[in-house]
Structures are given as structure tokens and as C-alpha cells.
Enzyme design. Structure first.
Site, PDB file in Angstrom:
ATOM      1  N   CYS A 127      -4.887   3.432  14.850  1.00 41.55           N
ATOM      2  CA  CYS A 127      -4.541   4.395  15.890  1.00 41.55           C
ATOM      3  C   CYS A 127      -3.037   4.501  16.095  1.00 41.55           C
ATOM      4  CB  CYS A 127      -5.169   3.963  17.202  1.00 41.55           C
ATOM      5  SG  CYS A 127      -6.888   3.508  17.057  1.00 41.55           S
TER       6      CYS A 127
ATOM      7  N   ARG B 146      -1.825   7.695  11.120  1.00 42.18           N
ATOM      8  CA  ARG B 146      -2.371   6.401  11.528  1.00 42.18           C
ATOM      9  C   ARG B 146      -3.832   6.508  11.946  1.00 42.18           C
ATOM     10  NH1 ARG B 146       1.666   2.582  12.608  1.00 42.18           N
ATOM     11  NH2 ARG B 146       0.156   1.369  13.755  1.00 42.18           N
TER      12      ARG B 146
ATOM     13  N   TRP C 170      -8.415   6.196  15.243  1.00 39.96           N
ATOM     14  CA  TRP C 170      -9.227   5.885  14.060  1.00 39.96           C
ATOM     15  C   TRP C 170     -10.293   4.935  14.582  1.00 39.96           C
ATOM     16  CZ3 TRP C 170     -10.355   1.423  11.107  1.00 39.96           C
ATOM     17  CH2 TRP C 170     -10.825   1.650   9.811  1.00 39.96           C
TER      18      TRP C 170
ATOM     19  N   ASN D 134      -4.426   0.445  20.979  1.00 40.58           N
ATOM     20  CA  ASN D 134      -4.649   0.269  19.548  1.00 40.58           C
ATOM     21  C   ASN D 134      -5.002  -1.190  19.352  1.00 40.58           C
ATOM     22  OD1 ASN D 134      -4.574   0.318  16.790  1.00 40.58           O
ATOM     23  ND2 ASN D 134      -2.359   0.549  16.614  1.00 40.58           N
ATOM     24  N   GLY D 135      -6.059  -1.482  18.583  1.00 43.06           N
ATOM     25  CA  GLY D 135      -6.452  -2.883  18.375  1.00 43.06           C
ATOM     26  C   GLY D 135      -7.901  -3.083  18.764  1.00 43.06           C
TER      27      GLY D 135
ATOM     28  N   GLU E 140      -5.495   1.125  -9.782  1.00 40.48           N
ATOM     29  CA  GLU E 140      -4.764   1.953  -8.811  1.00 40.48           C
ATOM     30  C   GLU E 140      -5.062   3.444  -9.031  1.00 40.48           C
ATOM     31  OE1 GLU E 140      -3.448   1.495  -6.115  1.00 40.48           O
ATOM     32  OE2 GLU E 140      -2.152   3.212  -5.773  1.00 40.48           O
TER      33      GLU E 140
ATOM     34  N   LYS F  73      -6.644   5.845  -6.190  1.00 43.22           N
ATOM     35  CA  LYS F  73      -6.015   7.095  -5.734  1.00 43.22           C
ATOM     36  C   LYS F  73      -7.034   8.226  -5.788  1.00 43.22           C
ATOM     37  CE  LYS F  73      -3.163   6.177  -3.991  1.00 43.22           C
ATOM     38  NZ  LYS F  73      -2.884   4.826  -3.841  1.00 43.22           N
TER      39      LYS F  73
ATOM     40  N   GLU G  53      -9.774   7.838  -3.082  1.00 44.89           N
ATOM     41  CA  GLU G  53      -9.237   7.999  -1.722  1.00 44.89           C
ATOM     42  C   GLU G  53      -9.088   9.460  -1.320  1.00 44.89           C
ATOM     43  OE1 GLU G  53      -6.008   4.675  -0.413  1.00 44.89           O
ATOM     44  OE2 GLU G  53      -5.493   5.818  -2.183  1.00 44.89           O
TER      45      GLU G  53
ATOM     46  N   HIS H 246     -19.469  -4.399 -20.960  1.00 44.79           N
ATOM     47  CA  HIS H 246     -20.354  -5.405 -20.372  1.00 44.79           C
ATOM     48  C   HIS H 246     -21.149  -4.825 -19.207  1.00 44.79           C
ATOM     49  CE1 HIS H 246     -18.644  -8.410 -22.950  1.00 44.79           C
ATOM     50  NE2 HIS H 246     -17.419  -8.130 -22.525  1.00 44.79           N
TER      51      HIS H 246
ATOM     52  N   LYS I  91      -3.664   4.808   7.505  1.00 45.76           N
ATOM     53  CA  LYS I  91      -2.519   4.311   6.752  1.00 45.76           C
ATOM     54  C   LYS I  91      -2.328   2.818   6.932  1.00 45.76           C
ATOM     55  CE  LYS I  91       1.249   4.961   4.366  1.00 45.76           C
ATOM     56  NZ  LYS I  91       0.951   5.062   2.929  1.00 45.76           N
TER      57      LYS I  91
HETATM   58  C1  G6P Z   1      -4.877   0.848   4.008  1.00 45.46           C
HETATM   59  C2  G6P Z   1      -4.252   2.058   3.348  1.00 45.46           C
HETATM   60  C3  G6P Z   1      -3.918   1.753   1.883  1.00 45.46           C
HETATM   61  C4  G6P Z   1      -3.032   0.515   1.810  1.00 45.46           C
HETATM   62  C5  G6P Z   1      -3.694  -0.685   2.487  1.00 45.46           C
HETATM   63  C6  G6P Z   1      -2.739  -1.861   2.601  1.00 45.46           C
HETATM   64  O1  G6P Z   1      -6.136   0.639   3.504  1.00 45.46           O
HETATM   65  O2  G6P Z   1      -5.124   3.170   3.424  1.00 45.46           O
HETATM   66  O3  G6P Z   1      -3.235   2.849   1.315  1.00 45.46           O
HETATM   67  O4  G6P Z   1      -2.773   0.206   0.472  1.00 45.46           O
HETATM   68  O5  G6P Z   1      -4.070  -0.334   3.822  1.00 45.46           O
HETATM   69  O6  G6P Z   1      -1.672  -1.492   3.422  1.00 45.46           O
HETATM   70  P1  G6P Z   1      -0.286  -2.224   3.489  1.00 45.46           P
HETATM   71  O7  G6P Z   1       0.475  -1.500   4.554  1.00 45.46           O
HETATM   72  O8  G6P Z   1      -0.577  -3.647   3.883  1.00 45.46           O
HETATM   73  O9  G6P Z   1       0.361  -2.147   2.169  1.00 45.46           O
END
Ligand code: G6P
Length: 615
Positions: free
Chosen positions: A2, A27, A79, A105-106, A488, A492, A495, A511, A610
């Protein structure tokens, strides 16, 4: 997670708060709300969906003269953790008396118990959230003693869990109270105005002078004063810091999406990451923030790289760098796993927490666990002044600039760069020769040119994405340095385009997962000309034998690779160390265009946030 904004000053609070929320929308974006105080009344609006929906509602429902008169308020973009996204569950929450408004937030872990207690005392709740319980608790204390700051402290002393809060009270038209434990709060000190937010993105348009609250700090904010306390209401002092971004860094700057802007920024962001950190005489890196003497570095026996998400994939690359350049045994630890099992950690281990935001709850908890076990702990963060950066006290900032797109791109390549420089530094303290060190430095200095050449492939990659964007499943395969890139690239794609994508070590495909290959299940092969390519091309053959189309990210002019592939994305030739860089940028562009053709909300993908500040 949030986003919170609070304001007290001489400008119209509605515009400031809604503007701030828009900058924090990455966020969280399932619902939003605002509460402003004017003329002895609280004006609260909440809505499901984006900040723009909330803004429309505010400007529609509140008379212009009230909007213009508001000078104080709090706002929130959510969120969901407890309770589905709905208007009732959106913040701000009011207390029983309707005098106290709170954004949070939290997670309040003991909220059920407090809720029961308050219900027994006659409170009734409108939402399912833990946050509303906290609003009621503050209200209950306020009812007893009439001192708002004391009431917030009293309530916070009762709660377990994490919070970043901003609260206002109808009877106190000249202040906002904020506090934090585990969720960031940054206080911006403007001219005759104070603006507070979960991160600097909402503040930079107003001021670059900020105070980062520490855990268990509480602050009473006035337009021209900040009274800092701890949750026992004892005064504390914190330094004023300067935010070093310019406000444009948090704008799209002509790009359709932040993600695309951030992909295209990578030549610059990487330059900012290595600038001033290369010692071209000694063939090593200058990373003074690590705060390790050569002797202490030589004494390290193992490196633990701890991270989540995209940062975890950077950590996987880091393992290759540390093992190859520094001869250092290196483990990669998903942060959530590290904190809940019983990891073996020695005093001579160096734990490196990698986190773009510096706020990820699991990574932070792992940092604390590693510290408890006596390891040295250092942080690789992008956000200056973030919790992990401050708790570790030592580390290397990425200097990649603000990353707003939820899907991480430029932070990943800067993490990769820092890990490479760290491994170089450790290597030079061990067995890496000065010549080899100088060669690596030359490679690092070439990265902006390599990135620029890779970005020229944008249209070509878009063309391939156009052909494949309708598929439901995708595999990404790679080996060695390109294995983390396969993971990765798949991350991507899933996501932002919601295509089911799996990243696999190319050799592992046979496998099990190979059973899923069909003509409409394409494979993206990381086929750059680095050690392991021959074996990878063998794996490509296995895929094609199952009629799966194969797109290859391959080294330009590599005729051999081309002969194995249905489509080729030809990236510039690099050393093995830098192959992941060009390959991952191509994969980022591929995911971006796939999502664009599918009409997805690229900067705010569903269900994601994020920065994840809950477990
Ligand atoms: C969330 C984001 C990802 C990010 C991960 C770790 O899941 O959506 O994009 O890689 O957190 O975040 P950080 O800020 O610790 O790199």
C-alpha cells in the site's frame, strides 16, 4: 504494497494528496481513499479501482469551495491483505466516534483479539480489515485522555505486527500523526508545508529535504514543525537527509509506460551504477560502502545471497560471479526460505541482502536472522534510506534511479553490475590477477554501448512478439550464466502478460517439462555464444523434434545458432560475464511487447505490488 500520503500545509490538500497517490500507485492499486479536514468536518471518499477513480469521485462529490479550502488530510492506495478490495475495506478507516481517520500499511497480527475486546466494549466495525481495528483502538485511547499523540502511542504499544500509519483527528485541525514499524514512512519538510509518504516518489515534487522514520518512531507533523517521539512518547532525533533524484525521474517522460522508459534507461542507469567505482590502475572496484578491510575480505569464507523475486534471479547470477571471479563458495537463498528453516551461518560468512526497494518483508526478516546468527550482513538496495539499507548499515547502492514499473528491469541489471563489481573486488583480494581485473573493467565500461545496441532491436522484437502474443504457455531455457536469465525472462512474461511461462535449465527440460511441448507451446532459448552453447543447441533440437517453435536470443552473426532457430533476436557479442545483460534486456523487451499486444496493464499488473512489505 500500500501507499500512504499525508499533508498539512498552505496548499489545497486534495490536489496534493491525489497527486501523491498517483505517484505511489505502483505500490498498490486495488482501491484508494482520502480523508480531509475542513471547517470542523471530515470529508472522506473511498473507491474501488485506480487513483483516478477516486479523484473523479472527490471532484464530483465535494463542492469546489471545500476542495479549495482543505489544508490537511491523509490518503491511501491499497494492495489487499485482509479483506477483499471493496469500498468498505478501502482506507481511510474511522474510529467508533468518527473523529479519528487512519491510513495504514502493514499487518496488525493481533487484530482479532483487539477487535473482540473492542466489540465487547461496544465498538462496531464496518470492514473486515485489521486497519479499522487500529483506528478504533486509537479512538478509544483518545476518548480516555484527549491527547492525540498520546493516543496513537498508547494504541501502537498494544499492537503486534507492522505498520506505517498516518492519522488525523477532527479536534486537531493543525496536525497529522504518523508512525512506522516495518513499513516505510518518509517525512518531507517543505516551505510552510509537511508532506509525508511511504516513499520519496510522492514527495520530490514538493521538497528534497526528508526525514526517514525509524521503526517505532512516531511524529506529530505541523505545517512548519515535526515533533519526533518513540512509541513511548519520549522525544528522539533523526537526521534530515536530501533526496538526490530530480522530479522528472518519476515521470514517464514521453514513453507509453514506465516499464518501457526504465528498459530504455539502462545504458544510463548502469553508468550511474559503476561510475566512480572502478579503479583502472589496480583493476578492481571501489566499493567503500561495504566497509571491509582487505584482511576482513580475505577472511570471508562463504557468501550468502538473499533476495526475493527478480532480485533473487540477480542473486543467482551473483553466485556465478563470486564463484568464477573470487573463488568464493556462494549460496543463493530465497529470503522467505532462509528465515524459516534453520540455516547454517558462520561468523566468517557474508550475507548480502539484495532488494530494489530495501523494504521487502521476507528479505528484511532474513537480514535480521543472519545478523542474529552472527554473520556480517550487507545490503544491495536501490532506494536510499530504505529499511534494509539502514539496518545493514553497510552496502552498495544501485543508483539506478527510481523504478516505478512494477516489473523490475533496470534494477535487475544494476544489481547484476554491483554483484559483478563486488566479485571483482573480492577476486582481486584473492587470486584474480590485475590483468584479468583490468579486462573486466574494460568490459564493464563497454556496457552502455552494448545496451544501446541491444535496444536497437526493439522493433524487431516487437515483430516477433506480435506473432506469438496469442499463446497460452511459454518455456524459457538457458544454461550457465544464461540460466538465471531464463528464469527472469519467464517471470517478466508471466508478470505482465499473464501468459503461463516457465523458466528452466535447458538440460532439465527433458526430465519432465518436455512432455508439455507442442506446436503452440513456444520455447525461448538463451542461445548466446558462451560456454554451454553447443549443449543448449542440442536441447533446442529436442524442442523442435516435439514441434515446439523456438525463438533464440543469440549472438549476432552466429550462423550456427541461426540454423537451429525459428526466430532469432541477435544481440551484440559480449564476454560470458556480460552475456546475461544483453540477453535479459532482449527478454524484457519481448515480455513488454507481448503484454502490449495482449492489451495488458503493463505498469500495474493484476495482483502484484512493487514492494511487498508483508510475509
Ligand atoms: C515484488 C515485486 C518484484 C520484486 C520483488 C522483490 O514481488 O513485484 O518485482 O522483484 O518484490 O522486491 P525487492 O524490492 O526486494 O527487490
Amino acid at each position: 504494497m500500500c501507499g500512504i500520503v499525508g499533508y498539512i500545509g498552505e496548499n489545497n490538500a486534495a490536489d496534493v494528496l491525489l497527486g501523491g497517490l498517483k505517484r505511489l500507485e505502483y505500490r498498490g492499486y486495488d482501491s484508494a481513499g482520502i480523508c480531509m479536514l475542513d471547517g470542523g468536518e471530515l470529508h472522506t471518499e473511498r473507491s474501488v479501482g485506480k487513483v483516478q477513480d477516486l479523484a473523479d469521485k472527490v471532484y464530483q462529490n465535494l463542492p469546489e469551495n471545500i476542495i479549495q479550502a482543505t489544508r490537511l488530510g491523509v490518503a491511501h492506495t491499497r494492495w489487499a491483505t485482509h479483506g477483499e478490495p471493496s469500498e468498505e475495506n478501502a482506507h481511510p478507516h474511522l474510529d467508533q466516534s468518527g473523529r479519528v481517520a487512519l491510513v495504514h500499511n502493514g499487518i496488525i497480527e493481533n487484530y482479532k483479539e483487539i477487535r473482540q475486546r473492542l466489540t465487547a466494549a461496544g465498538h462496531s466495525f464496518k470492514s473486515q480489515t485489521d486497519s479499522e481495528v487500529l483506528a478504533h483502538l486509537i479512538g478509544a485511547y483518545y476518548g480516555e485522555n484527549g491527547d492525540f499523540l498520546q493516543a496513537v502511542c498508547g494504541a501502537l504499544n498494544q499492537v503486534e505486527g507492522t505498520f506505517g500509519i498516518a492519522a488525523l483527528c477532527l479536534d486537531q485541525p493543525d496536525c497529522v500523526v504518523v508512525a512506522r514499524r516495518g513499513s516505510p514512512i518518509v517525512v518531507g519538510l517543505g516551505h510552510n508545508e509537511t508532506i509525508v509518504a511511504s516513499d520519496a516518489a510522492a514527495i520530490i515534487a514538493h521538497t528534497d529535504q526528508v526525514i526517514y522514520l525509524d521503526d517505532d518512531d512516531v511524529a506529530l507533523l505541523k505545517r512548519d514543525d515535526v515533533d519526533l517521539r518513540n512509541i513511548h512518547n519520549v522525544p528522539v532525533s533523526r537526521d534530515v537527509a536530501r533526496i538526490e533524484w530530480d522530479a522528472r525521474a518519476a515521470e514517464k517522460d514521453g514513453y507509453d509506460h514506465f516499464m518501457l522508459k526504465e528498459i530504455f534507461e539502462q545504458a544510463d542507469s548502469l553508468c550511474n551504477t559503476f561510475r566512480g567505482r572502478l579503479d583502472v590502475k589496480q583493476g578492481t572496484a571501489i566499493l567503500s560502502g561495504l566497509n571491509l578491510t582487505p584482511r576482513e575480505m580475505a577472511d570471508i569464507q562463504k557468501v550468502l545471497l538473499i533476495a526475493c523475486g527478480t532480485s533473487l534471479h540477480a542473486a543467482m547470477l551473483g553466485k556465478y560471479y563470486f564463484e568464477d571471479l573470487a573463488d568464493l563458495c556462494t549460496d543463493v537463498e530465497p529470503a522467505a526460505e532462509f528465515r524459516y528453516r534453520n540455516p547454517i551461518v558462520h561468523a566468517r560468512d557474508l550475507a548480502v541482502a539484495i532488494s530494489q526497494s530495501g523494504e521487502t518483508a521476507d528479505t528484511l526478516a532474513a537480514v535480521r536472522e543472519a545478523m542474529n546468527k552472527g554473520a556480517r550482513v550487507t545490503g544491495l538496495c536501490n532506494v536510499v534510506g530504505s529499511t534494509i539499507a539502514r539496518e545493514t548499515g553497510t552496502g552498495v547502492y544501485l543508483h539506478a534511479g527510481p523504478e516505478i514499473g512494477v516489473a523490475s528491469t533496470k534494477a535487475f541489471t544494476s544489481q547484476m553490475m554491483v554483484l559483478m563489481m563486488m566479485a571483482l573486488k573480492f577476486g582481486r583480494g584473492r587470486r584474480l590477477s590485475i590483468q584479468k581485473g583490468l579486462e573486466i573493467i574494460k568490459e564493464i565500461e563497454r556496457t552502455p554501448e552494448l545496451v544501446a545496441k541491444t535496444l536497437e532491436l526493439n522493433q524487431h522484437i516487437a515483430g516477433i512478439a506480435k506473432k506469438y502474443h496469442y499463446v497460452r504457455d511459454f518455456f524459457f531455457i538457458g544454461r550457465g550464466y544464461l540460466y538465471p536469465v531464463a528464469l527472469e525472462g519467464a517471470l517478466k512474461l508471466k508478470e505482465i502478460s499473464y501468459i503461463h511461462a516457465e523458466g528452466y535449465h535447458a538440460a532439465e527440460l527433458k526430465h519432465g517439462p518436455i512432455a508439455l511441448l507442442e506446436p503452440d507451446v513456444p520455447v525461448l532459448a538463451l542461445a548466446c555464444d558462451v560456454p554451454g552453447k553447443d549443449k543448449l543447441l542440442g536441447n533446442v533440437e529436442e524442442c523442435r523434434a516435439r514441434k515446439a517453435p523456438v525463438i533464440g536470443i543469440a549472438t549476432e552473426d552466429d550462423e550456427e545458432a541461426v540454423s537451429y532457430l525459428d526466430e532469432v533476436i541477435p544481440v551484440p557479442r559480449t564476454s560470458t560475464l556480460l552475456a546475461p545483460l544483453t540477453a535479459v534486456i532482449a527478454a524484457q523487451l519481448f515480455a513488454y511487447h507481448m503484454a502490449r499486444f495482449r492489451g495488458c496493464e503493463i505498469d500495474q499488473p493484476r495482483n502484484l505490488a512493487k514492494s511487498v512489505t508483508v510475509e
